[in-house]
Design a protein around this motif. Structure first.
Motif, PDB file in Angstrom:
ATOM      1  N   ARG A 173      -1.225  -9.325  -8.363  1.00 33.01           N
ATOM      2  CA  ARG A 173      -1.860  -8.225  -7.613  1.00 33.01           C
ATOM      3  C   ARG A 173      -3.146  -8.756  -6.993  1.00 33.01           C
ATOM      4  N   GLY A 177      -6.072  -6.283  -6.395  1.00 32.73           N
ATOM      5  CA  GLY A 177      -6.227  -5.256  -7.413  1.00 32.73           C
ATOM      6  C   GLY A 177      -7.649  -4.720  -7.568  1.00 32.73           C
ATOM      7  N   ARG A 216      -8.609  -2.504  -4.621  1.00 29.08           N
ATOM      8  CA  ARG A 216      -7.843  -1.255  -4.636  1.00 29.08           C
ATOM      9  C   ARG A 216      -8.454  -0.281  -5.645  1.00 29.08           C
ATOM     10  N   GLY A 271      -0.826   0.312  -8.758  1.00 29.47           N
ATOM     11  CA  GLY A 271       0.256  -0.655  -8.629  1.00 29.47           C
ATOM     12  C   GLY A 271       0.019  -1.626  -7.489  1.00 29.47           C
ATOM     13  N   SER A 272       1.101  -2.187  -6.978  1.00 24.57           N
ATOM     14  CA  SER A 272       0.985  -3.203  -5.927  1.00 24.57           C
ATOM     15  C   SER A 272       1.758  -2.816  -4.670  1.00 24.57           C
TER      16      SER A 272
END
Length: 558
Positions: A180, A183, A186, A267-268
């Protein structure tokens, strides 16, 4: 005007709270990341040493392994640099401690060296804003190694173990980037969206507005730290812009939509892509301008006049006194008192007091946990290693809920670590730990009260001046018929950062003792005016009434 000087009044002495100090908080959203990283980074060296029959060397590998606790909020490009510096900082701290331990057996001299290291670690970690866990891990490790018998010939080998474990910790910290890669950005963007949604539901609640502004500022800082503006980063920028627009016009914002975007960042999967706002999405040139300007130098942050110096002085005096009082009482491990004192020092006296209460309660409960598990941990060395790994995970899982809950696991882990070389009498360890905890907490709080920090008030004045200057620059830009994208973005980011800094300075000074009267009315006035101007800037960008060519290269305009 916010520059009007305050009228003199008596020095303030805020109350030291007890209510709510031990109340558990909601855990942070990534608590499991440092917890699992610490277990992996410590587990591999510990189990290897167990297999080799050399658990007496665990202290040195653990120094490198615990570096895996740092940098989990940072984008991976910034995390790679930060973790490397953390490992080098740990290397330098332990090198000084080991050389000191090999050159003298005087406990008084070693305590003084430990206090100097603790103060330096506190100042540098606060200046670089590395953490959590900040300076405490450095102080815990360097203080423990100060009292580990050494010869100069052993020092290179022990430092090599540290570097090897530190390299493993770096790999563990960077490994999630393979799965990720965006991450951290995000998560920061999702926090900004959720905070903005909370504010739009309570637009008259000043703390919610401040929290939203801080979350948006943190999100921009995370995005700025990534370097190149990839497509994924541009998509995240647009979502942060939506959070800023929501703060500027809470009545016209759909909070549920903001939360839906935040949920979509889990999530990704693909980053949610809201409709474009031409005036704000087309060219965020001011972001590059801020990135190019860079942060103030380290010397400016810790040099003469720095507001961090009084806190570093408190740390030195409190740690030195705690260690020497422990020695005077005949305690065999004075570094526990030193580390307890070091763990207390927060931004002001009120927060230091709260941390002291949490530390005492957590440590006293923690020794009871140790007493319960010691008979099982003493069955064999494998049990000892597994208990330490379990407590390591538990500490990181609980400490974000409240410091005292984390201490329930930190205390037995620290006591078990002392037994890797040889099993010891639990009663003696418990007694020493309890006495050193009480000594370190009492002496640490007294030092915090005795060493005044008048610079906290001065920091408010400087922050007010920055807000005034940033607001004036923003208003001049807004007065232009068609300001450029870069000009609006730069003034907006500068004003937002100044407002976040002002709120932090005001909160810090409000909990400090022996302060002159704080300019509370001026702070409120400056914040209200600043947020109004910030909102006007955001609305101007969103309206699209800007000069599309301003800030672009002349060749592109030609």
């Amino acid at each position: 005007m916010s520059s009007t000087p305050p009228s003199p009044r008596a020095l303030s002495v805020p109350r030291l709270p007890l209510a709510g100090v031990l109340r558990p908080n909601k855990p942070v959203d990534i608590w499991f990341k440092p917890a699992t990283s610490a277990v992996v980074a410590t587990g591999i060296p510990n189990l290897t040493l167990l297999a080799l029959g050399r658990l007496d060397l665990v202290m040195y590998t653990m120094a490198g392994s615990l570096c895996a606790l740092y940098g989990h909020n940072l984008p991976y490009a910034a995390r790679a640099r930060a973790l490397a510096w953390v490992v080098l900082g740990m290397f330098a701290s332990v090198a000084v401690a080991l050389v000191g331990a090999s050159l003298t057996s005087s406990a008084g001299v070693l305590v003084t060296i430990g206090a100097v290291l603790a103060a330096a670690q506190k100042a540098l970690c606060d200046a670089t804003r590395i953490g959590p866990p900040g300076h405490l891990i450095f102080t815990f490790i360097s203080s423990a190694t100060l009292f580990a018998p050494q010869t100069l010939g052993q020092v290179p080998g022990h430092l090599a173990l540290l570097l090897g474990a530190g390299a493993l910790a770096w790999l563990v910290g960077m490994a999630p980037a393979l799965v990720r890669p965006h991450g951290p950005e995000r998560r920061a963007t999702a926090r900004a969206l959720n905070a903005a949604a909370a504010y739009t539901e309570r637009p008259d609640h000043a703390p919610a507005r401040g929290a939203a502004a801080a979350a948006v500022h943190a999100a921009w800082q995370s995005l700025l730290a990534t370097g190149a503006r990839t497509q994924a980063r541009r998509a995240l920028e647009r979502l942060v812009v939506r959070a800023e627009v929501a703060i500027a016009a809470p009545g016209d914002t759909d909070a549920a939509q903001l939360r839906a975007w935040a949920t979509g960042l889990r999530g990704s999967g693909a980053v949610p892509r809201p409709e474009r706002i031409a005036g704000m999405d087309d060219e965020l040139l001011g972001i590059e301008a801020e990135l190019a300007d860079g942060a103030p130098s380290l010397w400016r942050r810790i040099g003469p006049g720095s507001p961090l110096l009084p806190i570093a002085l408190r740390t030195f005096i409190g740690c030195a006194l705690a260690g020497h009082v422990s020695l005077a009482l005949g305690i065999g491990k004075p570094y526990w008192a030193l580390v307890t004192a070091a763990s207390l020092y927060q931004a002001n006296v009120t927060l230091t007091w709260s941390r002291g209460v949490q530390r005492v309660v957590g440590n006293l409960a923690g020794v009871l946990v140790f007493a319960a598990v010691a008979p099982v941990a003493h069955l064999n060395q494998a049990a000892l290693v597994l208990f330490c790994l379990a407590f390591n995970f538990g500490a990181e899982a609980l400490i974000t809920r409240n410091y005292w809950l984390g201490s329930l696991c930190v205390t037995p882990m620290a006591l078990l670590v002392t037994e890797f070389a040889r099993f010891q009498e639990p009663g003696e360890l418990i007694t020493d730990r309890v006495v050193d905890t009480l000594v370190g907490a009492v002496v640490g709080v007294v030092a915090a009260v005795a060493v005044t920090n008048r610079r906290a008030g001065d920091q408010i004045e400087r922050s007010l001046e920055r807000v005034d200057a940033a607001r004036a620059a923003a208003e001049r830009t807004l007065a232009l018929a068609a300001p450029g994208h870069a000009a609006l973005e730069t003034t907006r980011r500068t004003l937002a950062a100044a407002l976040v800094e002002l709120r932090a300075a005001a909160d810090t000074a409000a909990g400090e003792w022996w302060q002159r009267a704080l300019p509370e009315d001026r702070v409120v006035t400056a914040e209200q005016a600043g947020h109004r101007t910030l909102a006007a800037t955001v609305r101007r960008q969103a309206s699209g009434s800007v000069d599309e060519s301003a800030g672009e290269p002349s060749a592109a305009r030609g």
